[in-house]
Design an enzyme around this catalytic site. Sequence first.
Site, PDB file in Angstrom:
ATOM      1  N   GLU A 148      23.521  80.112  49.530  1.00 35.26           N
ATOM      2  CA  GLU A 148      23.862  78.835  49.025  1.00 35.26           C
ATOM      3  C   GLU A 148      23.769  78.059  50.387  1.00 35.26           C
ATOM      4  O   GLU A 148      24.282  76.895  50.739  1.00 35.26           O
ATOM      5  CB  GLU A 148      25.176  78.315  48.956  1.00 35.26           C
ATOM      6  CG  GLU A 148      25.786  79.010  47.589  1.00 35.26           C
ATOM      7  CD  GLU A 148      27.137  78.984  46.692  1.00 35.26           C
ATOM      8  OE1 GLU A 148      27.838  78.141  47.294  1.00 35.26           O
ATOM      9  OE2 GLU A 148      26.772  78.892  45.769  1.00 35.26           O
ATOM     10  N   GLU A 316      26.622  84.486  40.637  1.00 36.55           N
ATOM     11  CA  GLU A 316      28.085  84.253  41.147  1.00 36.55           C
ATOM     12  C   GLU A 316      28.481  83.388  40.134  1.00 36.55           C
ATOM     13  O   GLU A 316      27.743  82.084  39.369  1.00 36.55           O
ATOM     14  CB  GLU A 316      28.365  83.082  42.369  1.00 36.55           C
ATOM     15  CG  GLU A 316      28.297  83.740  43.386  1.00 36.55           C
ATOM     16  CD  GLU A 316      28.476  82.930  44.750  1.00 36.55           C
ATOM     17  OE1 GLU A 316      29.227  81.762  44.247  1.00 36.55           O
ATOM     18  OE2 GLU A 316      28.296  83.387  46.044  1.00 36.55           O
TER      19      GLU A 316
HETATM   20  C1  GAL Z   1      30.002  79.502  46.039  1.00 34.77           C
HETATM   21  C2  GAL Z   1      30.051  80.466  47.441  1.00 34.77           C
HETATM   22  C3  GAL Z   1      31.376  82.104  47.156  1.00 34.77           C
HETATM   23  C4  GAL Z   1      32.501  80.550  46.966  1.00 34.77           C
HETATM   24  C5  GAL Z   1      32.420  80.342  45.498  1.00 34.77           C
HETATM   25  C6  GAL Z   1      34.235  79.998  45.451  1.00 34.77           C
HETATM   26  O1  GAL Z   1      29.638  78.504  46.134  1.00 34.77           O
HETATM   27  O2  GAL Z   1      29.111  80.962  47.159  1.00 34.77           O
HETATM   28  O3  GAL Z   1      31.111  82.321  48.839  1.00 34.77           O
HETATM   29  O4  GAL Z   1      32.215  79.922  47.965  1.00 34.77           O
HETATM   30  O5  GAL Z   1      31.650  79.316  45.603  1.00 34.77           O
HETATM   31  O6  GAL Z   1      34.043  79.278  44.239  1.00 34.77           O
END
Ligand code: GAL
Length: 674
Positions: A148, A316
């Site tokens: 990110e 994710e």
């Molecule tokens: C994302 C990030 C992850 C984790 C997640 C939590 O944005 O890449 O590492 O922090 O959020 O929702």
Amino acid sequence: MLVGGRLCYGGDYNPEQWPAEVWQQDVELMRQAGVTLVTVGVFAWSRLEPAPGRYTLDWLDQVLDLLHDGGVQVALATPTASPPPWFSLAHPGALPVTADGVRLHHGSRDTYCAAAPAYRAAARRITGVLAERYARHPAVALWHVHNEYGATCHCRYAEAGFRRWLRDRHGDLDALNDAWTTSFWSQHYSDWAQVSTPRATQYLPNPTQTLDFRRYWSDELLSAYAEQRDLLRAANPAVPVTTNYVLGDWVPVDHGRWATEVDLVAVDHYPSDAGPAAEEQTALAADLARGWARHGAPRRAGPTADGRADAWLLMESAPNLIYTPGRMHTREPGRMARHSLAHVARGSRGAMFFQWRAPRGGAELFHSALVPHAGPDSRVFREAVALGGMLDRIAEVDAGAVEASVAIGWDAASGWALQQRGLPTDRLSHHDEVAATHRALWRAGYTCDPVLPGDPLDRYALLVLPALYLASDATAGWVHDYVHGGGHLVVGYLSGVADEHARIRLGGYPGAFRDVLGVRVEEFHPLADDDEIPLTGGGTGRLWSETVHLAGAEPVRAYAAGALAGSPAVTRHRYGDGVAWYVSTRPDDTTHRSLLTGAALAAGARPACPGAPDGVEAVRRRGPGASWLFLLNHTDRAQRVPATGTDLITGAVAETGLTLPAGQVAVVRERADA
Ligand code: GAL
């Protein structure tokens, strides 16, 4: 396909947080759940390089071998989003500085300046070590660079980089002064040394300085990414390289531009709403990802995973509890699968999660996981197993491209420019306007492709431009040619108002599109939060209104009360072989939907499944010789849908229509004659 004919399914896996006994159990559970791909090593730098130049990779060797033996492939991450403590101690000058001039310390993640030479060198070193050791490991299907990209900095390296970037963009100080309108408030620069990043200042900052900084920082981060990508590619050109995009207005990354530099667009998506808006947000995020992928495809240099131009990956999402300001919210039963399939419907090559196993401690200790704190004897793990089965059964859809006949203009720079503080209202954002347009069309069953200015438009019957605030001459020409050649266009207020340097186009708004629209806007009238102006023909306008003069266009709706009573609110203009609509206010959702569907129908655009009831999302993917209709019932009642074919999820054959139980999804392989 990345993972041997199967869709990608899995998530961030952090074996470094667990003793080796747990790894074996993890692989066993992954097999049970049908996991095909896990992201390993995202934040593992201090375990991989516990001291400068000392590498401990045995554990990663073991993990990759174990996963490979278990039939699970790996998106191997470079760990550069979280430098270890020794790095920060050794290189305090590489710690990030905020706009207020405060230097941040180690203690979280992203504690680096991406422009700092020491950070870049350390990132290249650890990437090189991983590339050398694992580029040909049979488990590695994808490289996942960093995590990110988005953290900003105002240190002296960022400032020097900004000046270099400005010289490239503007050439000399005269051009910069002109572009930034530095004659306003005595900001004229006579030496490059006077030019800084937009630090905290008294009252309103210079909007073009701020805009250019966002552009520069996107490019700076992109060059940090590209350095790593090139090392990884050099080690094995056959393994695609990506990085996961974080979505949000604050992100200083031009995702469309980056899409030309990644082999596969990958996004993280966490809806901020727990109610029905989560479904709308999911569809928008997925469509944006696909739009970026499509934009980047023709210009990509690396190995794409296959020939489909609109392929992307949901890297994710949350299996259950999601962090939102103030409180976490729960994903009700069934929603994890439905949202995952919504992403696949819209072109994702699978569904990945943050994270595989919930951690025992650390900053995000209550974040949800496919294997929750309660262990595999849990609702979430059972849903994970069920989802794995569904993804397995629908794998053939990966061959299909998403069908969309409406395009929505998306422009990162317009989004950034509309964040400046000197605007007539602070209630407007490009993202919100895009979301409102997308929502109205989503509710009416239309699939939309976000497009960037300049993208080919020949496949679209309708182009909608919501708050496309900045328009260069090239963008004005792009819109002109589309309509002149027979395209249908809807332009929302605050579009084409400024040039690419955020300077107003004079002579009446919306300067760049006045001729095409056949209107001339003389004045803005921003509305208070609780103001509504009735419109003729029903419905109301909100947030914004304007004094619109007709200059060739015909009125479609007028303001029906107040100072603007009787003057045009919505107009239509025949231009060349096309039609151009102008909407000078934010219609309420129902009116917005009826205006946009009216324009879409007139343009010849059709929903994916005409006749699908409200609350049932329908998206079609089409591949060589086959098409698949995704039907997602977001309501709490069974719904009858006019679709025919075989539901790949249940195996049921629908001859005359299909009844979709509450909350369920069908993926219908349509009959060849559909
Ligand atoms: C994302 C990030 C992850 C984790 C997640 C939590 O944005 O890449 O590492 O922090 O959020 O929702």
